[in-house]
Scaffold this motif. Structure first.
Motif, short mmCIF file in Angstrom:
data_model
loop_
_atom_site.label_atom_id
_atom_site.label_comp_id
_atom_site.label_asym_id
_atom_site.label_seq_id
_atom_site.Cartn_x
_atom_site.Cartn_y
_atom_site.Cartn_z
N UNK A 143 63.06 24.82 43.54
CA UNK A 143 61.69 25.18 43.91
C UNK A 143 61.29 26.46 43.17
N UNK A 144 60.20 26.39 42.44
CA UNK A 144 59.69 27.54 41.72
C UNK A 144 58.59 28.20 42.54
N UNK A 145 58.89 29.36 43.10
CA UNK A 145 57.92 30.06 43.92
C UNK A 145 57.04 30.94 43.05
N UNK A 146 55.77 30.94 43.38
CA UNK A 146 54.81 31.75 42.62
C UNK A 146 53.74 32.25 43.58
N UNK A 147 53.82 33.53 43.92
CA UNK A 147 52.86 34.13 44.83
C UNK A 147 51.69 34.79 44.10
N UNK A 148 51.78 34.83 42.77
CA UNK A 148 50.75 35.54 42.02
C UNK A 148 49.37 34.91 42.17
N UNK A 149 49.34 33.59 42.31
CA UNK A 149 48.05 32.91 42.42
C UNK A 149 47.30 33.27 43.70
N UNK A 150 48.01 33.79 44.68
CA UNK A 150 47.38 34.10 45.96
C UNK A 150 46.61 35.41 45.94
N UNK A 151 46.92 36.27 44.97
CA UNK A 151 46.28 37.59 44.97
C UNK A 151 44.78 37.51 44.80
N UNK A 152 44.31 36.53 44.04
CA UNK A 152 42.86 36.45 43.82
C UNK A 152 42.11 35.99 45.06
N UNK A 153 42.86 35.57 46.09
CA UNK A 153 42.23 35.15 47.35
C UNK A 153 42.42 36.20 48.44
N UNK A 154 42.74 37.43 48.06
CA UNK A 154 43.02 38.45 49.06
C UNK A 154 41.79 38.75 49.91
N UNK A 155 40.59 38.67 49.33
CA UNK A 155 39.38 38.90 50.12
C UNK A 155 39.21 37.84 51.20
N UNK A 156 39.53 36.59 50.86
CA UNK A 156 39.44 35.53 51.85
C UNK A 156 40.46 35.73 52.97
N UNK A 157 41.67 36.17 52.60
CA UNK A 157 42.68 36.43 53.63
C UNK A 157 42.25 37.58 54.54
N UNK A 158 41.70 38.63 53.96
CA UNK A 158 41.23 39.76 54.77
C UNK A 158 40.11 39.33 55.72
N UNK A 159 39.23 38.47 55.22
CA UNK A 159 38.15 37.96 56.07
C UNK A 159 38.73 37.11 57.20
N UNK A 160 39.73 36.28 56.87
CA UNK A 160 40.37 35.46 57.90
C UNK A 160 41.04 36.31 58.97
N UNK A 161 41.70 37.40 58.56
CA UNK A 161 42.31 38.31 59.52
C UNK A 161 41.25 38.93 60.42
N UNK A 162 40.14 39.34 59.82
CA UNK A 162 39.06 39.95 60.60
C UNK A 162 38.51 38.97 61.64
N UNK A 163 38.28 37.74 61.23
CA UNK A 163 37.75 36.74 62.16
C UNK A 163 38.76 36.46 63.27
N UNK A 164 40.04 36.36 62.92
CA UNK A 164 41.08 36.12 63.93
C UNK A 164 41.13 37.24 64.96
N UNK A 165 41.09 38.48 64.50
CA UNK A 165 41.12 39.61 65.42
C UNK A 165 39.86 39.68 66.26
N UNK A 166 38.72 39.33 65.66
CA UNK A 166 37.47 39.33 66.43
C UNK A 166 37.49 38.26 67.51
N UNK A 167 37.98 37.09 67.17
CA UNK A 167 38.12 36.02 68.17
C UNK A 167 39.03 36.47 69.32
#
Length: 221
Positions: free
Chosen positions: A1-25
């Motif tokens: 299995x070739x792991x590659x986390x680099x592609x996820x960095x460009x979605x960091x804003x979406x992850x931060x938004x998801x965290x915000x919505x989760x905490x707000x809920x």
């Protein structure tokens, strides 16, 4: 299995938004659920039998049905009655009612743990019924139920992932979106698992600090 986390960095804003919505809920469900729970626990001893029956029916109905079905009912069924709620609002209402049902039982056990002699002592001092509740019953009851209540809040945080099933853009929904774009299932859900773990750990530390500050008085002489 070739792991590659680099592609996820460009979605960091979406992850931060998801965290915000989760905490707000979680915050909305916690505050609303505690209000429902305290009111329901107090009124469960009412002399008005239909009110007691209503509270008991609400508690049993919510606690004995899946939270996901409750979210579906509010989001998909209520529009037929003329009440259409957006995904976030529908999830907030469902999680608040879910939290409230458990909070009723938690608060009810806490209020019932106060000795009758302690209540009578407050009444002998000339305190009104509200003052007895506010100063004599509520503080030790909150201390007694604090561990259970904090655990339930953490369960609500984790259960907020169910809101993704009605397209509320919380953290789990964000993970599904990113996974569909990157096709990196393991990396995406590994990161989300770490984020959930970090949020739960942070909440546990906050609850421990609040407990030390708010309930410092001794239980025995």
């Amino acid at each position: 299995m070739n792991l590659n986390f680099n592609q996820l960095w460009r979605y960091q804003d979406q992850f931060l938004h998801g965290i915000q919505v989760t905490l707000t809920l979680t915050l909305i469900a916690t505050v609303a659920g505690m209000v429902i729970g305290l009111a329901g626990a107090t009124l469960s001893n009412s002399r008005f039998a239909p009110l007691r029956l209503f509270i008991r029916t609400y508690v049993e109905l919510i606690r004995n049905t899946p939270a996901l079905i409750q979210i579906f009912l509010i989001f998909f069924v209520l529009p037929y009655a003329g009440l259409r709620l957006p995904p976030f609002e529908a999830a907030s209402v469902a999680l608040s009612l879910y939290m409230g049902a458990y909070a009723v039982e938690i608060f009810r056990s806490g209020l019932g743990s106060i000795p009758k002699s302690q209540i009578e002592a407050g009444q002998c001092l000339g305190l009104t019924q509200f003052q007895v509740f506010r100063h004599v019953i509520l503080p030790p009851a909150l201390r007694n139920v604090y561990p259970s209540l904090s655990s339930q809040i953490i369960l609500i945080l984790l259960g907020s992932s169910l809101a993704s099933q009605v397209s509320a853009d919380e953290l789990f929904h964000t993970a599904a979106f990113v996974e569909s774009r990157t096709y990196r299932s393991f990396e995406v859900y590994a990161v989300v698992c770490v984020i959930y773990f970090a949020m739960v750990l942070a909440l546990r530390l906050i609850f421990a600090g609040v407990e030390r500050l708010a309930f410092r008085w001794p239980t025995r002489r």
